[in-house]
Write a protein that holds these residues in place. Structure first.
Motif, short mmCIF file in Angstrom:
data_model
loop_
_atom_site.label_atom_id
_atom_site.label_comp_id
_atom_site.label_asym_id
_atom_site.label_seq_id
_atom_site.Cartn_x
_atom_site.Cartn_y
_atom_site.Cartn_z
N UNK A 37 0.99 -1.17 0.03
CA UNK A 37 -0.17 0.06 0.03
C UNK A 37 1.07 1.38 0.13
N UNK A 38 0.64 2.08 -1.05
CA UNK A 38 1.54 3.34 -0.86
C UNK A 38 1.28 3.96 -2.39
N UNK A 39 2.11 4.82 -2.57
CA UNK A 39 2.34 5.56 -3.79
C UNK A 39 2.75 4.55 -5.02
N UNK A 40 1.70 4.41 -5.76
CA UNK A 40 1.86 3.18 -7.07
C UNK A 40 3.12 3.44 -7.76
N UNK A 41 3.14 4.60 -8.46
CA UNK A 41 4.43 4.65 -9.18
C UNK A 41 5.72 4.42 -8.78
N UNK A 42 5.69 4.87 -7.55
CA UNK A 42 7.25 4.46 -6.64
C UNK A 42 7.53 3.27 -6.34
N UNK A 43 6.43 2.34 -6.06
CA UNK A 43 6.34 1.14 -5.65
C UNK A 43 6.69 0.18 -6.90
N UNK A 44 5.87 0.56 -7.97
CA UNK A 44 5.96 -0.03 -9.13
C UNK A 44 7.47 -0.06 -9.70
N UNK A 45 8.00 1.21 -9.61
CA UNK A 45 9.42 1.37 -10.22
C UNK A 45 10.44 0.45 -9.25
N UNK A 46 10.34 0.35 -7.94
CA UNK A 46 11.06 -0.33 -7.18
C UNK A 46 11.20 -1.76 -7.28
N UNK A 47 9.87 -2.06 -7.77
CA UNK A 47 9.53 -3.68 -7.75
C UNK A 47 10.31 -4.38 -8.88
N UNK A 48 10.51 -3.49 -10.07
CA UNK A 48 11.51 -4.09 -10.99
C UNK A 48 12.88 -4.51 -10.84
N UNK A 49 13.42 -4.14 -9.50
CA UNK A 49 14.29 -4.60 -9.15
C UNK A 49 14.61 -6.12 -8.71
N UNK A 50 13.43 -6.66 -8.59
CA UNK A 50 13.33 -8.11 -8.07
C UNK A 50 12.63 -9.01 -9.06
N UNK A 51 12.87 -10.32 -8.35
CA UNK A 51 12.20 -11.46 -9.15
C UNK A 51 11.21 -12.02 -8.23
N UNK A 52 9.92 -12.09 -8.53
CA UNK A 52 8.76 -12.70 -7.56
C UNK A 52 7.79 -13.08 -8.37
N UNK A 53 7.09 -14.16 -7.80
CA UNK A 53 5.87 -14.46 -8.70
C UNK A 53 4.69 -13.11 -8.69
N UNK A 54 4.55 -12.56 -9.54
CA UNK A 54 3.86 -11.52 -9.97
C UNK A 54 2.24 -11.50 -9.56
#
Lengths: 330, 330
Positions: A37-54
């Motif tokens: 939960x939080x600011x979608x743009x920022x979180x989406x950006x950060x998540x690109x750094x990781x591998x995980x079950x989408x």
């Protein structure tokens, strides 16, 4: 599938460590889905750094930000689209089974107390030489009454049994001596009530010096005392480790010793490092609310999420409700 | 010459460690004479093992023995010829300037409170990374009122200035957060009173985690909380050191490291070992009464005696009396 909401924007190292902790949790346990939960743009950006079950990490947008100089209790009333309020509402509505966040406020107000619960305690796990013990209550509501402490003992006992897997948790009341006549007014009033409790294994007084030795599994105390214990634990541990490092590095001989002893020392430091044990559950609410430290790193966030999974799977809130209702009927 | 009475018969390692501590103290400081109180024959026999200036150790015979299963408050009324009662009477009459003993009882009743003192606090010195801080109150009288805590702050401040040599002791009140609104009812009532005290340097709240870092010189708290702090300090310190030793000895590499690091580690352990700092003074009485740990060794006994010398030489009781009387006239 257990759905855990995580307030991605709260904490000193937010959102980075919150996001990394969430990724670790879904990678470690297939039964967990996280709602960040939080600011979608920022979180989406950060998540690109990781591998995980989408399919097991979902972002829930929350646009408003609560700053450090706002009074939390007022801020959550004004900023309905902040990550904390949006997250808590997910728990209230049942879209999430639990939430991990750095703030303490709003748990009672938004998620709501279970029927019969007089005061929801905050109950962190503290490290001991034997493992961990539950320190209940360390919350913000001080000056508790005896009837509160009795509920803490029962809730803590259920938690240690069904979340931490201790068959018959030893429950003790913090006191300043083992003798009957010792204690303050609150302890003297609470002691006989705990002795009468048939659904817990009450072993009597515990002196603070025995807490680190794991002499009880559930350490019951009033929140002012609980806070002092929790913080002194951290303080003495970190000061001592700092002094040991300093002493070792002050001589060549010590430095060589430190180099050789490092792996062993690291294990101890890790054992006494509370981040290994996840956040502190706020018990007695309809669903689980876990408070992470303000300085939580990804390890602590991950452990807090894993704790939520066990809590929800074991239906702890249901068990607490049943136990407290039975109390009412006695 | 400062005359210090020592109850040679009280404590887990009595009379051996009490006698050895007394011998060390007179050998270290020419201004000290010790009155060893207890069974004369036994003490005389033990003393033959040591070299010391004979004119500065005197034996005062006390024939009765109080056993561990007697209630101390009753025992001191019945056994007038026990070492504790005889010793306290030496202090009351002025034949001794101070007394070191293991028991807490009888201080108020026999030696008597200074005029205006509402409650005499027990104030041990606790180790910090910076040196030592005075933790006041750790006594047996719990549930203190705000006016008691204010007196503790003033007495503690005098002690740290004139016995420990800290020019402007920082006085802090134990609390669970730095914010104004934090604290229990007692803290909230005490805080403004301490702010008004002109004869102390009050720096506000101290969280327990900052105590081991030496963030204040005088740590003011109610006795239940003080006892919890004191005992948790011991517990966390000793548990952590035990774990470090165990971890190091569990591998060959760790063992070699431990061997090399031993001198450095020893320094830290000594620093955090409360026996280095002497016993805990019971303040606010006509003369000084020092409580040694039940498990006191000769080092602690010796340090307690040395502390008595400074206390008497600095006329601390006089200073406390003047300070408290000034308070009454405000």
């Amino acid at each position: 599938m257990i759905r855990v909401a995580v307030d991605a924007m709260g904490g000193d190292y937010a959102p980075d460590e919150m996001i990394r902790g969430a990724v670790e949790a879904v990678n470690r346990n297939d039964n967990i889905a996280v709602l960040l939960v939080g600011q979608e743009q920022i979180i989406r950006q950060k998540l690109t750094e990781y591998t995980y079950p989408a399919d097991r990490i979902q972002i829930v947008n929350a646009t408003e930000v609560i700053s450090n100089d706002e009074v939390p209790t007022l801020a959550i009333r004004r900023k309905k689209d902040s990550s904390i309020v949006v997250g808590m509402n997910l728990v209230k509505s049942g879209e999430a089974d639990a939430i991990v966040r750095e703030e303490l406020v709003g748990g009672q107000a938004i998620v709501g107390r279970l029927p019969g619960i007089k005061r929801p305690p905050l109950a962190p796990l503290v490290p001991t030489v034997e493992g961990v013990s539950l320190l209940i209550d360390c919350g913000a509501n001080v000056d508790a009454r005896a009837e509160h402490l009795v509920q803490f003992a029962r809730m803590g006992s259920i938690y240690m049994r069904d979340v931490m897997g201790i068959e018959k948790p030893r429950v003790a009341l913090v006191n300043i001596g083992a003798e009957e006549e010792k204690g303050n007014a609150l302890v003297k009033e609470t002691m006989p009530l705990l002795k009468e409790c048939e659904d817990i294994y009450f072993i009597g007084s515990i002196e603070a010096r025995d807490i680190p030795y794991g002499k009880a599994d559930v350490i019951v105390c009033e929140a002012f005392v609980g806070n002092v214990i929790l913080k002194l634990y951290e303080g003495v541990g970190s000061a001592l480790i700092q002094e040991i490092k300093k002493a070792m590095l002050s001589s060549t001989r010590g430095k060589m010793g430190a180099l050789l002893a490092k792996p062993s020392l690291k294990n101890v430091v890790r054992k006494f490092d509370s981040s290994e044990y996840g956040g502190a559950p706020l018990l007695g609410l309809h669903r689980l609310v876990v408070k992470a430290h303000g300085s939580s790193n990804h390890k602590e966030v991950c452990n807090a999420i894993l704790q939520c999974e066990t809590f929800a799977r074991q239906q702890i809130s249901e068990k607490i409700k049943t136990c407290i209702q039975a109390e009412g009927k006695e």
